[in-house]
Scaffold this active site. Structure first.
Site, mmCIF file in Angstrom:
data_model
loop_
_atom_site.group_PDB
_atom_site.id
_atom_site.type_symbol
_atom_site.label_atom_id
_atom_site.label_comp_id
_atom_site.label_asym_id
_atom_site.label_seq_id
_atom_site.Cartn_x
_atom_site.Cartn_y
_atom_site.Cartn_z
ATOM 1 N N CYS A 1 40.992 44.280 56.684
ATOM 2 C CA CYS A 1 41.888 43.167 56.402
ATOM 3 C C CYS A 1 41.804 42.222 57.595
ATOM 4 O O CYS A 1 41.128 42.533 58.584
ATOM 5 C CB CYS A 1 43.318 43.660 56.176
ATOM 6 S SG CYS A 1 44.223 44.043 57.696
ATOM 7 N N CYS B 1 42.253 45.005 63.635
ATOM 8 C CA CYS B 1 42.195 46.293 64.336
ATOM 9 C C CYS B 1 40.769 46.710 64.690
ATOM 10 O O CYS B 1 40.544 47.375 65.692
ATOM 11 C CB CYS B 1 42.864 47.381 63.501
ATOM 12 S SG CYS B 1 44.621 47.083 63.202
ATOM 13 N N CYS C 1 37.750 49.746 61.583
ATOM 14 C CA CYS C 1 39.137 50.219 61.593
ATOM 15 C C CYS C 1 39.278 51.336 60.559
ATOM 16 O O CYS C 1 38.352 51.648 59.816
ATOM 17 C CB CYS C 1 40.091 49.067 61.292
ATOM 18 S SG CYS C 1 39.996 48.457 59.584
ATOM 19 N N ARG D 1 50.797 57.104 66.487
ATOM 20 C CA ARG D 1 49.895 56.652 67.554
ATOM 21 C C ARG D 1 50.525 56.999 68.888
ATOM 22 O O ARG D 1 51.636 56.572 69.190
ATOM 23 C CB ARG D 1 49.671 55.140 67.439
ATOM 24 C CG ARG D 1 48.730 54.567 68.491
ATOM 25 C CD ARG D 1 48.645 53.054 68.349
ATOM 26 N NE ARG D 1 48.163 52.664 67.031
ATOM 27 C CZ ARG D 1 48.701 51.694 66.296
ATOM 28 N NH1 ARG D 1 49.745 51.003 66.748
ATOM 29 N NH2 ARG D 1 48.207 51.399 65.115
#
Length: 572
Positions: A481, A485, A436, A82
């Site tokens: 999850c 995100c 995400c 990232r």
């Protein structure tokens, strides 16, 4: 870290990550030695965690993990990187180099735009990792502190009406990012073959401390009326206050965060608190004071309760705020008035006050790759070859071609249309949906998100059409999850992965991103989710007030209670 013993420090056996950071020689570990080990494609022991401070996560393709195990092969280890890109701004020449590396040196050949307003490479094998860092460095990009227990990539509103105000806000996003970076030379030494400092154990981290922060820390700069960075998802937010188009200061919001743990009611999403107004000249002092207070008071015993939001709940907002004022030598003034009216991106052409034009392109899931009939990656590259302005990556996973002169508009648009970067039939619902990455690469994923989003949007569109609401939309987000995100905990309808094909269904957030949705059904399958939504949307269509959004309706109608104080009522 401060030597003064505070009553707000959590006592107990420290989490193992604290040992890891203390023994890491300021984030060096034995990463350099691991790189030379060609017997495994992965990183071992502490280095698996330490590479995160350098902007990388070790992953593998979970779709083929079992097959490789049958062949007595280790998982196909690779890393996701990232980039650090404050405010999401990137030049066309940088884009061309990023495109080339993705094409030639990643397993998937794609560029992924993320909710952190930057790009990610997925599927970089060990022999190409150093090349990746050196390639980025050559064009002025790094990945320092985009993961790990540090302040991460600083977000900034992407496409405000007033271009001059955006420039001022963007400059502050860059300054904040640079000011809060780790001072260790580990990144340059390991990845750029930088000269090693002789006394590496003497590195001083004046802001982050020798053990860095207790947990990840996220910062934004936002320009009302757009909440396109979702301020309540972040630890520290600077809300721009302007007079006559000039930035005079910020309202400071502290303690937002969306992550939680299934089955653990001590974890929950939380909105940020408004500490008050500061002048623009106090920005860095306040940023440093908030970070250092969290550094010293954050929970280093239990990582599940280590984020800033939990520190505020434990020590009290007033105590935290007073400590920030003391450390910064700044007193917060009364908050200035502002209003968020939207948080989505403004698609199509927008003219700035400087006479330049900005073209926002919808990128589904942020995944830029060539597919049959949709050569998105090639299209972006062709635009980069002729574009004289810059690109802006948005926190909603979209791409802005910014600073286009009037004479260049037609050519840019023609390229975008011919490569399917502009399609006129994209629904409002599609534009208001996000997910995400999740499977197959994220090791934390419990359920599909990115790969499931297109199908789920189609089902949502069908429901809206069934109830004569095709011109309306619902803020809809999926996260694989509970780590947040995909920012599902700031949506009107949010799906949070619980297991293969199973999600918790949350409803009742608002369109402005200022209310957390409540769980409506737990651990249900896709058909049951959309059966529930069918009934809810039918009621919304028949009972809504004029212009009433879905999230506001389900709260007003009493279908769910609003989340007012999530530390106390999120699980009610």
């Amino acid at each position: 870290m401060s030597n003064e013993k505070s009553p707000f420090i959590v006592e107990g056996k420290l989490a193992d990550n604290e040992r890891l950071k203390a023994e890491s020689k300021h984030l060096r570990g034995t990463i350099a030695e691991d790189l030379k080990d060609d017997l495994t494609g992965g990183f071992t022991a502490d280095n698996f965690q330490l590479i995160r401070f350098h902007g990388m996560y070790q992953q593998d393709d979970r779709d083929i993990r079992a097959e490789r195990a049958k062949q007595k092969l280790e998982p196909l280890h690779n890393v996701m990187l990232r980039a650090r890109l404050p405010g999401g701004i990137i030049t066309p020449s940088q884009w061309q180099e990023i495109d080339r590396f993705a094409q030639e040196h990643t397993l998937y050949g794609s560029i992924r735009l993320t909710t952190r307003q930057t790009f990610q490479f997925h599927g970089v094998l060990k022999p190409n990792i150093k090349l990746m860092h050196q390639t980025l460095n050559k064009v002025g990009i790094d990945s320092i502190a985009t993961a790990g227990d540090v302040n991460r990539n600083v977000l900034c509103t992407s496409n405000p009406v007033e271009s001059k105000l955006h420039l001022e806000a963007y400059e502050w996003a860059k300054k904040i990012s640079e000011h809060l970076l780790p001072k260790t030379r580990a990144y340059a030494e390991i990845w750029l073959d930088g000269e090693k400092i002789e006394s590496t154990d003497d590195t001083v981290e004046p802001i982050l401390g020798d053990n860095y922060l207790p947990r990840k820390f996220k910062t934004t700069v936002v320009i009302p009326p757009q909440n396109d960075v979702d301020v309540h998802a972040n630890d520290l937010n600077f809300v721009a206050i302007a007079e006559q188009g000039k930035l005079i200061g910020f309202n400071v919001l502290v303690g937002g965060g969306l992550a939680m743990t299934h089955g653990d009611t001590s974890t929950y999403p939380r909105k940020a608190d408004d500490f008050g107004f500061i002048s623009v000249n106090d920005t860095l002092a306040i940023a440093e004071a908030v970070v250092s207070t969290q550094r010293d008071w954050g929970n280093r015993v239990n990582r599940k309760n280590a984020k800033t939001k939990y520190t505020l709940e434990r020590v009290g907002v007033d105590n935290f705020k007073a400590e920030v004022e003391k450390r910064a030598g700044v007193t917060f003034g009364p908050s200035r008035d502002y209003e968020f009216t939207s948080r989505g991106d403004r698609f199509g052409w927008v003219e700035g006050i400087d006479g330049k034009y900005h073209l926002t392109l919808y990128i589904e899931n942020g995944r830029i790759i060539d597919k049959p009939g949709k050569p998105l990656k090639t299209g972006c590259l062709e635009i980069a070859k002729i574009h004289k302005g810059d690109f802006r990556l948005t926190a909603n996973q979209n791409l802005i071609v910014a600073g286009v002169a009037g004479d260049d508009k037609a050519r840019i648009e023609a390229l975008a249309r011919s490569h399917k970067l502009i399609e006129d039939d994209v629904s409002s619902q599609r534009l208001d949906s996000m997910a995400c990455v999740s499977l197959p690469t994220c090791p934390l994923a419990m359920a599909e998100a990115e790969r499931y989003l297109p199908e789920s949007i189609e089902r949502m569109e069908s429901l809206l059409a069934k109830h004569d609401l095709s011109s309306d939309s619902i803020i809809f987000r999926i996260t694989g999850c509970p780590n947040g995100c995909g920012r599902a905990m700031l949506s009107e309808v949010g799906l949070v992965g619980k297991g293969p094909g199973k999600y918790n269904l949350h409803i009742g957030g608002d369109r402005e991103g200022t209310r957390i949705p409540r769980m409506y059904r737990e651990n249900i399958g896709e058909d049951e989710i959309f059966a529930e939504l069918d009934g809810l949307i039918e009621r919304w269509a028949g009972e809504r007030e004029a212009g009433e959004a879905f999230g506001d309706y389900v709260v007003r109608a009493g279908i769910v209670k609003p989340v007012v104080d999530s530390a106390r009522d999120f699980y009610d």
